[in-house]
Design a protein around this motif. Structure first.
Motif, short mmCIF file in Angstrom:
data_model
loop_
_atom_site.label_atom_id
_atom_site.label_comp_id
_atom_site.label_asym_id
_atom_site.label_seq_id
_atom_site.Cartn_x
_atom_site.Cartn_y
_atom_site.Cartn_z
N PHE A 149 41.72 57.22 39.19
CA PHE A 149 40.88 56.03 39.23
C PHE A 149 41.71 54.75 39.29
N ALA A 150 42.88 54.75 38.67
CA ALA A 150 43.76 53.59 38.79
C ALA A 150 44.25 53.45 40.23
N LEU A 151 44.54 54.56 40.88
CA LEU A 151 44.95 54.53 42.28
C LEU A 151 43.83 54.01 43.16
N MET A 152 42.61 54.48 42.91
CA MET A 152 41.48 54.01 43.71
C MET A 152 41.22 52.52 43.47
N ALA A 153 41.42 52.06 42.24
CA ALA A 153 41.26 50.63 41.97
C ALA A 153 42.30 49.82 42.73
N GLY A 154 43.51 50.33 42.77
CA GLY A 154 44.56 49.64 43.53
C GLY A 154 44.29 49.62 45.02
N LEU A 155 43.76 50.72 45.53
CA LEU A 155 43.49 50.80 46.96
C LEU A 155 42.34 49.88 47.38
N ALA B 77 41.62 47.02 45.83
CA ALA B 77 41.86 45.65 45.36
C ALA B 77 41.97 44.66 46.51
N GLN B 78 42.64 45.03 47.60
CA GLN B 78 42.78 44.09 48.71
C GLN B 78 41.43 43.76 49.34
N ARG B 79 40.59 44.78 49.51
CA ARG B 79 39.26 44.54 50.07
C ARG B 79 38.44 43.66 49.12
N ALA B 80 38.61 43.87 47.81
CA ALA B 80 37.86 43.08 46.84
C ALA B 80 38.31 41.62 46.84
N LEU B 81 39.60 41.39 47.01
CA LEU B 81 40.11 40.03 46.97
C LEU B 81 39.83 39.26 48.25
N SER B 82 39.75 39.95 49.37
CA SER B 82 39.58 39.24 50.63
C SER B 82 38.18 39.38 51.22
N GLY B 83 37.34 40.18 50.60
CA GLY B 83 36.04 40.43 51.18
C GLY B 83 34.90 39.81 50.39
N ASP B 84 33.80 40.50 50.43
CA ASP B 84 32.58 40.06 49.76
C ASP B 84 32.77 40.11 48.24
N PRO B 85 32.24 39.17 47.52
CA PRO B 85 32.37 39.17 46.06
C PRO B 85 31.79 40.42 45.38
N THR B 86 30.84 41.07 46.03
CA THR B 86 30.29 42.28 45.42
C THR B 86 31.27 43.45 45.48
N ASP B 87 32.28 43.37 46.35
CA ASP B 87 33.30 44.43 46.41
C ASP B 87 34.17 44.44 45.17
N VAL B 88 34.18 43.35 44.44
CA VAL B 88 34.96 43.29 43.19
C VAL B 88 34.41 44.28 42.17
N ALA B 89 33.12 44.52 42.20
CA ALA B 89 32.50 45.43 41.24
C ALA B 89 33.05 46.85 41.38
N THR C 154 36.09 47.71 42.45
CA THR C 154 37.45 47.72 41.90
C THR C 154 37.44 47.66 40.38
N VAL C 155 36.62 46.80 39.84
CA VAL C 155 36.52 46.68 38.38
C VAL C 155 35.97 47.97 37.78
N GLY C 156 35.01 48.58 38.44
CA GLY C 156 34.46 49.86 37.97
C GLY C 156 35.52 50.95 37.93
N PHE C 157 36.32 51.06 38.99
CA PHE C 157 37.40 52.05 39.01
C PHE C 157 38.41 51.77 37.90
N ALA C 158 38.73 50.50 37.68
CA ALA C 158 39.69 50.15 36.64
C ALA C 158 39.14 50.49 35.25
N LEU C 159 37.86 50.24 35.02
CA LEU C 159 37.26 50.56 33.72
C LEU C 159 37.23 52.06 33.46
N VAL C 160 36.91 52.83 34.48
CA VAL C 160 36.90 54.29 34.32
C VAL C 160 38.32 54.80 34.07
N ALA C 161 39.32 54.20 34.70
CA ALA C 161 40.70 54.59 34.47
C ALA C 161 41.10 54.33 33.02
#
Length: 79
Positions: free
Chosen positions: A26-32, A34-46, A48-55
């Motif tokens: 899950f940490a790997l998926m959060a890292g993968l 992250a770039q889409r979350a930072l440069s894309g739609d604000p809802t994509d952040v959810a 990344t944050v979800g993967f990080a919380l599960v990790a």
């Protein structure tokens, strides 16, 4: 029907490696994502944050399992 065991779920020794692998995955998926979350739609952040919380949650479960195993080993060596 029960197996008449009085031990905890952490007795088998499979929780620690599985929780560690889940945390890493899950940490790997959060890292993968992250770039889409930072440069894309604000809802994509959810995502990344979800993967990080599960990790972090999987890491906490692993830490509790290690603590349970070491406390059982300490009790067994005292007897």
């Amino acid at each position: 029907m029960s197996d008449q065991s009085e031990g905890s779920a952490f007795d088998e020794g499979y929780v620690v490696p599985i929780a560690g692998l889940l945390s890493f995955m899950f940490a790997l998926m959060a890292g993968l994502t992250a770039q889409r979350a930072l440069s894309g739609d604000p809802t994509d952040v959810a995502v990344t944050v979800g993967f990080a919380l599960v990790a972090v949650l999987a890491l906490r479960i692993r830490m509790k399992a290690v603590a349970a195993q070491t406390s059982e080993d300490g009790e067994a060596s005292e007897q």
